[in-house]
Enzyme design. Structure first.
Site, PDB file in Angstrom:
ATOM      1  N   LYS A 112     -33.782 -31.639  35.661  1.00 15.43           N
ATOM      2  CA  LYS A 112     -34.394 -32.642  34.785  1.00 15.43           C
ATOM      3  C   LYS A 112     -35.676 -32.102  34.146  1.00 15.43           C
ATOM      4  O   LYS A 112     -35.935 -32.322  32.969  1.00 15.43           O
ATOM      5  CB  LYS A 112     -34.668 -33.936  35.552  1.00 15.43           C
ATOM      6  CG  LYS A 112     -33.385 -34.720  35.790  1.00 15.43           C
ATOM      7  CD  LYS A 112     -33.633 -35.953  36.615  1.00 15.43           C
ATOM      8  CE  LYS A 112     -32.309 -36.629  36.952  1.00 15.43           C
ATOM      9  NZ  LYS A 112     -32.416 -37.534  38.086  1.00 15.43           N
ATOM     10  N   LYS A 191     -17.008 -31.874  27.028  1.00 15.45           N
ATOM     11  CA  LYS A 191     -17.069 -33.002  27.965  1.00 15.45           C
ATOM     12  C   LYS A 191     -17.583 -34.251  27.247  1.00 15.45           C
ATOM     13  O   LYS A 191     -18.588 -34.171  26.521  1.00 15.45           O
ATOM     14  CB  LYS A 191     -18.014 -32.636  29.113  1.00 15.45           C
ATOM     15  CG  LYS A 191     -18.216 -33.765  30.101  1.00 15.45           C
ATOM     16  CD  LYS A 191     -19.282 -33.458  31.136  1.00 15.45           C
ATOM     17  CE  LYS A 191     -19.454 -34.633  32.038  1.00 15.45           C
ATOM     18  NZ  LYS A 191     -20.592 -35.295  32.303  1.00 15.45           N
ATOM     19  N   LYS A 194     -22.685 -39.164  26.700  1.00 16.98           N
ATOM     20  CA  LYS A 194     -23.502 -39.819  25.676  1.00 16.98           C
ATOM     21  C   LYS A 194     -24.530 -38.846  25.098  1.00 16.98           C
ATOM     22  O   LYS A 194     -24.924 -38.982  23.956  1.00 16.98           O
ATOM     23  CB  LYS A 194     -24.131 -41.116  26.177  1.00 16.98           C
ATOM     24  CG  LYS A 194     -25.027 -40.964  27.363  1.00 16.98           C
ATOM     25  CD  LYS A 194     -25.552 -42.326  27.756  1.00 16.98           C
ATOM     26  CE  LYS A 194     -26.330 -42.253  29.049  1.00 16.98           C
ATOM     27  NZ  LYS A 194     -25.578 -41.715  30.205  1.00 16.98           N
TER      28      LYS A 194
END
Ligand code: ADP
Ligand code: TRP
Length: 323
Positions: A112, A191, A194
């Site tokens: 992240k 893949k 979003k």
């Protein structure tokens, strides 16, 4: 006795068919075979989503979506994480037993940060919260994708450490890693995600779904050309919805030549519409009656708190915090 299976889902906006086949369908099946604990992980989302109105809207949207797609509060425990505040108390207690080194090794935190998310203490200690989610309900099985496997292993380590220190309070959970969950491709063949903007939404307007499906990227073969079904995104998606006969039918027509991509897209679109239509109807009813969704969540939290409070009370006693 049915096994206790637990999973948390972060509220994350418009669900797509990758989410459905990759996870939600499996959760709905678990309701029949196990004692399922399914919750909306809004405290986890707070590590990155810091917008009050959006958090509220997305939480209710996630609840409505999951109920429409088959989460059945009669058959499983279904609640919103923040409605069970005991989990935050347990997170603190477990944090005090968690070695820094264990947290520092978390891949998902490092990933992240690498993606540019600003680190905060919550993001760093996220696996301790996830551990509390798992342990407070005495979960036996935690189905997760590979990205979350390490977090479940941390939960195991922390549970073992606690039990050694204070006595056997926690069930030691097992991850259930689904290695072969097919990666559902998006409209560009990567893949479906979003973050790639290549999704086919489940609850979008019909016209939007149609436009998205008709926009699936293919090679430039003409109608009569022979095609390899295994190299075609339309076929990869069609397979998810079709019966085995229908699958073989489309594959044969591709190989023989004579089936154009336009017609294959129409066949896929018809399947998508037909499969999700009942869910869309259910969703529309729930959306027209948000009070019903709120009542379900309130009841769900009440039901699960009987279990969480019992565990927490044992923890308070074992640690001497209950004096
Ligand atoms: P996104 O990639 O769109 O952000 P999330 O990471 O929020 O999706 O995924 C939520 C759940 O849906 C996860 O359990 C994940 O494994 C599953 N999932 C998402 N996209 C896919 C996909 N393309 N194929 C299979 N499963 C998927
Ligand atoms: N961290 C998980 C995710 O991002 C969601 C989650 C929170 C979870 N608590 C959990 C999953 C407990 C399984 C068990 O997808």
């Amino acid at each position: 006795m049915k096994k206790r299976v637990l999973s948390g889902i972060q509220p994350s906006g418009k669900l797509h068919i990758g989410n459905y086949f990759g996870m939600i369908k499996r959760m709905v099946e678990y309701q029949e075979s196990s004692d399922l604990f399914l919750f909306i992980a809004n405290l986890h989302s707070l590590t990155t989503l810091q917008d009050g109105p959006q958090m509220k809207a997305m939480t209710l949207e996630a609840a409505t979506d999951l109920l429409a797609l088959g989460a059945d509060p009669e058959k499983c425990h279904f609640w919103v994480q923040s409605d069970v505040p005991e989990v935050a108390e347990l997170t603190w207690i477990l944090s005090c037993l968690t070695p820094m080194g264990l947290m520092e090794r978390a891949h998902s935190y490092k990933d992240k940060i690498a993606k540019g998310i600003k680190p905060n203490l919550g993001l760093f200690s996220y696996p301790a919260l996830m551990t509390a989610d798992i342990l407070i309900n005495q979960s036996e099985i935690v189905p997760v994708g590979k990205d979350q496997k390490q977090h479940v292993e941390m939960a195991r380590d922390i549970a073992i450490k606690f039990n050694n220190q204070f006595g056997d309070v926690f069930t030691i959970p097992e991850p259930d890693i689904v290695e072969d969950v097919a990666v559902i491709p998006g409209t560009d063949g990567q893949k479906m995600s979003k973050s790639y903007g290549n999704t086919i939404p489940i609850f979008g307007e019909s016209s939007v779904i149609k436009k998205t499906v008709m926009g699936i990227v293919t090679d430039s073969k003409g109608v009569e050309d022979k095609k390899d079904p295994n190299k075609c995104t339309i076929y990869a998606l069609y397979k998810l919805f079709a019966t085995s006969e229908e699958r073989v039918g489309m594959a044969d027509e591709y190989r023989k030549g004579g089936l154009g991509y336009g017609d294959a897209k129409k066949a896929l679109l018809a399947k998508i519409q037909e499969t999700f239509e009942p869910f869309r109807e259910k969703r529309a009813k729930l959306e027209a009656n948000p009070k019903k969704v709120e009542d379900i969540l309130e009841e769900g939290a009440k039901k699960v708190r009987k279990i969480t409070l019992k565990t927490l009370e044992e923890v308070r006693k074992a640690t001497g915090l209950r004096y």
